[in-house]
Design an enzyme around this catalytic site. Structure first.
Site, mmCIF file in Angstrom:
data_model
loop_
_atom_site.group_PDB
_atom_site.id
_atom_site.type_symbol
_atom_site.label_atom_id
_atom_site.label_comp_id
_atom_site.label_asym_id
_atom_site.label_seq_id
_atom_site.Cartn_x
_atom_site.Cartn_y
_atom_site.Cartn_z
ATOM 1 N N HIS A 1 -0.619 9.655 1.532
ATOM 2 C CA HIS A 1 0.118 8.798 0.612
ATOM 3 C C HIS A 1 1.449 8.416 1.243
ATOM 4 O O HIS A 1 2.054 9.194 1.970
ATOM 5 C CB HIS A 1 0.314 9.452 -0.755
ATOM 6 C CG HIS A 1 1.033 10.760 -0.727
ATOM 7 N ND1 HIS A 1 0.465 11.920 -0.232
ATOM 8 C CD2 HIS A 1 2.273 11.098 -1.145
ATOM 9 C CE1 HIS A 1 1.317 12.915 -0.352
ATOM 10 N NE2 HIS A 1 2.434 12.440 -0.892
ATOM 11 N N HIS B 1 5.188 6.931 0.212
ATOM 12 C CA HIS B 1 6.149 6.637 -0.850
ATOM 13 C C HIS B 1 6.881 5.354 -0.477
ATOM 14 O O HIS B 1 7.352 5.215 0.658
ATOM 15 C CB HIS B 1 7.197 7.747 -0.969
ATOM 16 C CG HIS B 1 6.658 9.047 -1.430
ATOM 17 N ND1 HIS B 1 6.770 9.467 -2.736
ATOM 18 C CD2 HIS B 1 6.007 10.037 -0.762
ATOM 19 C CE1 HIS B 1 6.213 10.664 -2.850
ATOM 20 N NE2 HIS B 1 5.744 11.031 -1.664
#
Length: 119
Positions: free
Chosen positions: A94, A96
């Site tokens: 992931h 950010h």
């Protein structure tokens, strides 16, 4: 496998493409803080294929446009941790994307100080 990112409901998705989807962070650092998450359960950035990396860039640019329109930030912080020693806590890729505004550094320092007290 008990992965929170593998269980994200489709109604949380803001943007998506073949390899990734974007959601709002449930613990945002700033207004508009989002995550781009791989559809394939890759551990971190270094497990992405070249095709996935290209797809990540494409979705990142589209998410930037959406956040620019909705939040008018002065800049963006892009953050990914690869491995526990780097601070990764969910071992599913992931990225950010955190909108930043001029002068918000004081708030981030306060948050960081609070986290040190808790940890």
């Amino acid at each position: 496998m008990d992965c929170p990112f593998c269980a994200i409901r489709p109604n949380r998705v803001l943007l998506e493409n073949e390899h990734f989807f974007a959601i709002r962070d449930i613990h945002p650092i700033s207004e508009g803080h989002c995550l781009i998450i791989s559809r394939r359960h890759a551990r971190d950035f270094f497990e992405l294929s070249a095709q996935e990396a290209t797809s990540l860039l494409d979705l990142s640019l589209k998410l930037r446009e959406l956040l620019q329109r909705d939040h008018h930030p002065d800049g963006f912080k892009l953050l990914m941790n690869c491995g526990a020693a780097a601070g990764q806590s969910v071992f599913h890729f992931h990225l950010h994307i955190i909108p930043r505004h001029t002068g918000d550094r004081k708030n981030f320092r306060r948050i960081a100080a609070s986290l040190k007290e808790v940890l």
